[in-house]
Scaffold this active site. Structure first.
Site: not given
Ligand code: PAF
Length: 283
Positions: A35, A37, A61, A154, A185, A187
């Site tokens: 949700q 996203h 990353q 980020q 939330m 993943s």
């Molecule tokens: O936040 C994320 O899911 C990731 O760090 C991103 C911004 C998609 C970069 O891979």
């Protein structure tokens, strides 16, 4: 929804939109959509003619090979979730398509933002994020791009990258989306065991108490209090808790009027690392 896994086809499609004067909103993701996203996509939809979502689990990353290997991949379900929110374009490139045969990061300076918090524990993480986000921006050429505040560091780093590299895109931060019990939330939540999932809302409960007491307690007192809370919580292991200034992300030792602060936390629930943060008010 149009789906592309090749840069060239996506670029051609975007060019056509641009020739028709359409604005592009972009939501980069690593898939396993939830949700949180979808709320970014809905925001993007309101403010742009076309919404492009990318799903790409970016290897550069990850500082931990097992975390990369076990990162949830649920493309079929993701596509089902994207239809009702009327996503226009989905980009799902392979690792080769993005990196060719050189799976390495560009080196960035984010004026020190990268050395705080996550940067201390996840070696090279923000170079990886900078590399992929810059690459995706070059391919998608969005007018606006949307990121959740759960990864607040980020978000600040991407804003800094856009400013330093003079990229022509507006970065929009969106509030954290939470489960009913308060867990932010993510993943990675799907990888929690039942008992870790049950205890995980303790993280947000702790942050809320910090927020409540921020006006009356010192930063040192709050740090100690949080550390003690987690000492009494055997299922959760605190990696860091920091009260930091929002703009510089530098750890605060004392509170200064007119500065904006946030509390940031990273916790292991078994093997799964969870992060969260909350805005604080000075009085
Ligand atoms: O936040 C994320 O899911 C990731 O760090 C991103 C911004 C998609 C970069 O891979």
């Amino acid at each position: 929804m149009k789906i592309f896994n090749n840069k060239k086809d996506l670029k051609d499609c975007i060019l056509e939109y641009k020739l028709n004067k359409k604005t592009i909103g972009f939501v980069p993701t690593m898939g396993a959509l939830h949700q949180g996203h979808l709320s970014l996509i809905q925001k993007a939809k309101k403010k742009n003619d076309i919404v492009v979502v990318s799903i790409f689990v970016n290897p550069t990353q990850f500082d931990n090979a097992e975390d990369l290997e076990k990162y949830p991949k649920t493309l079929e379900n993701d596509c089902k979730l994207l239809e009702p929110v009327a996503c226009d374009v989905l980009f799902t490139p392979s690792v080769d398509e993005i990196y060719d045969d050189k799976i390495i990061s560009e080196k960035f300076s984010f004026d020190g933002l990268e050395h705080q918090m996550e940067g201390k524990f996840r070696d090279g993480h923000f170079d990886g994020v900078g590399t992929i986000v810059k690459t995706l921006f070059e391919i998608v050429t969005p007018n606006k791009a949307y990121f959740g505040e759960k990864d607040f560091q980020q978000l600040q780093i991407i804003k800094k990258m856009v400013q330093k590299h003079q990229l022509d895109v507006k970065i929009k931060g969106c509030p954290i989306f939470r489960e009913e019990d308060g867990l932010a939330m993510s993943s990675r939540n799907t990888r929690l065991t039942k008992e870790h999932r049950e205890i995980a809302p303790f993280i947000y409960k702790t942050l809320k108490k910090v927020k409540k007491n921020f006006g009356t307690k010192s930063v040192i007192e709050l740090n100690e209090w949080v550390e003690n809370q987690f000492k009494n919580q055997p299922l959760l292991e605190l990696e860091y808790f920091t009260i930091a200034e929002e703009k510089t992300l530098e750890t605060a030792e004392t509170k200064i009027d007119n500065k904006k602060y946030r509390a940031f936390i990273a916790v292991f629930a078994g093997e799964i690392r969870l992060i969260d943060n909350i805005r604080l008010k000075n009085n």
